[in-house]
Motif scaffolding. Structure first.
Motif, PDB file in Angstrom:
ATOM      1  N   ALA A 172      70.419  40.680 -25.288  1.00 27.20           N
ATOM      2  CA  ALA A 172      70.573  42.132 -25.362  1.00 27.20           C
ATOM      3  C   ALA A 172      71.035  42.716 -24.038  1.00 27.20           C
ATOM      4  O   ALA A 172      71.827  43.666 -24.008  1.00 27.20           O
ATOM      5  N   LYS A 175      74.823  42.215 -23.711  1.00 23.23           N
ATOM      6  CA  LYS A 175      75.574  43.127 -24.565  1.00 23.23           C
ATOM      7  C   LYS A 175      75.571  44.549 -24.017  1.00 23.23           C
ATOM      8  O   LYS A 175      76.512  45.309 -24.251  1.00 23.23           O
ATOM      9  N   ARG A 178      77.417  44.050 -19.785  1.00 25.01           N
ATOM     10  CA  ARG A 178      78.699  43.380 -19.559  1.00 25.01           C
ATOM     11  C   ARG A 178      79.907  44.283 -19.758  1.00 25.01           C
ATOM     12  O   ARG A 178      80.868  44.200 -18.975  1.00 25.01           O
TER      13      ARG A 178
END
Length: 270
Positions: A172, A175, A178
């Motif tokens: 998580a 995600k 990044r």
């Protein structure tokens, strides 16, 4: 006996839908949405897009007012849309979604994008002022850009390298963070490419061109005044005091510099 699913599917495909059993045409599953966040997401992305555009505009105005050199201000301000354009091209190429976190990375990198242009432009102006008249202007600009090019590249490289642990995140956290690391890295790389390639070439045209300085100033200040008027009207339409005030400041700044030579000496000193 157990039903042969493969044979049953082949039989359904071999006959028309009008020959199917009634229970084969009716789905017994109903999907009922109970929490739709699409409207909230699009509204948030729209707000962030508006904030990003306003940030670019305000940065451009601040550069013009603080640098007080119209040609270099125009050159530095033009880096912003070019760098953002390169960032979006890289996002499309590498498949990075334009979500809230990704667009925030572009907003964070805007200040660094301007810094690259300011350093290069100011060093070019200093070398042009100190160079003898017989020295070719192109050689002076190349020497000035080369002098600070390695320092600018190092400054951007350290920022990009500091984001390497973010690229290694998984789960998580990866995600979430990044996309921000990708977009800020794309914006910084785009800014350094523009600063080391486009800015010196454009500086040679703007600072050493054959266009009369007075005519060029009149044209550029006229464009600034027109942009300020359009921005003020746009701000009044949106009901935004910040945009309206920025447009009025640009309009007054452009008009003052256009008619500065026509003002009485006492009024000009005031």
């Amino acid at each position: 006996a157990e039903l042969n699913h493969d044979a049953w599917v082949r039989h359904l495909r071999s006959v028309g839908r009008d020959q199917w059993p009634a229970w084969a045409n009716i789905s017994q599953v109903t999907v009922v949405p109970f929490y739709d966040r699409a409207g909230l997401i699009y509204e948030t992305l729209g707000t962030l897009n508006d904030a990003l555009a306003q940030e670019i505009l305000i940065t451009f105005i601040v550069v013009i007012l603080m640098v007080m050199h119209l040609r270099s201000s125009w050159l530095i301000g033009s880096m912003l849309p070019l760098a953002v354009l390169l960032c979006f091209i890289a996002m499309k190429t590498f498949g990075v979604d334009a979500n809230i976190v990704a667009l925030s990375g572009i907003a964070i990198a805007i200040g660094t994008i301007v810094d690259m242009g300011i350093v290069i432009s100011e060093n070019i102006l200093r070398h042009l002022d100190e160079a003898p008249p017989e020295v070719p202007r192109l050689e002076v600009i190349h020497r000035a850009a080369s002098e600070v090019g390695s320092a600018v590249l190092t400054a951007v490289a350290t920022t990009v390298i500091s984001f390497l642990p973010v690229f290694a995140m998984i789960g998580a956290e990866g995600k979430l963070f990044r996309p921000l690391a990708f977009t800020k890295t794309f914006a910084l790389i785009g800014s350094i490419l523009i600063a080391l390639t486009v800015v010196p070439a454009a500086a040679h045209i703007l600072f050493c061109g054959r266009i009369s300085g007075r005519k060029l100033r009149a044209v550029l200040f006229g464009l600034i005044a027109a942009a300020g008027a359009a921005l003020g009207v746009y701000g009044v339409t949106l009901g935004s005091f910040l945009i309206t005030a920025s447009g009025a400041a640009l309009l007054l700044f452009g008009l003052y510099n256009i008619f500065k030579q026509s003002l009485p000496p006492r009024f000009d000193k005031a």
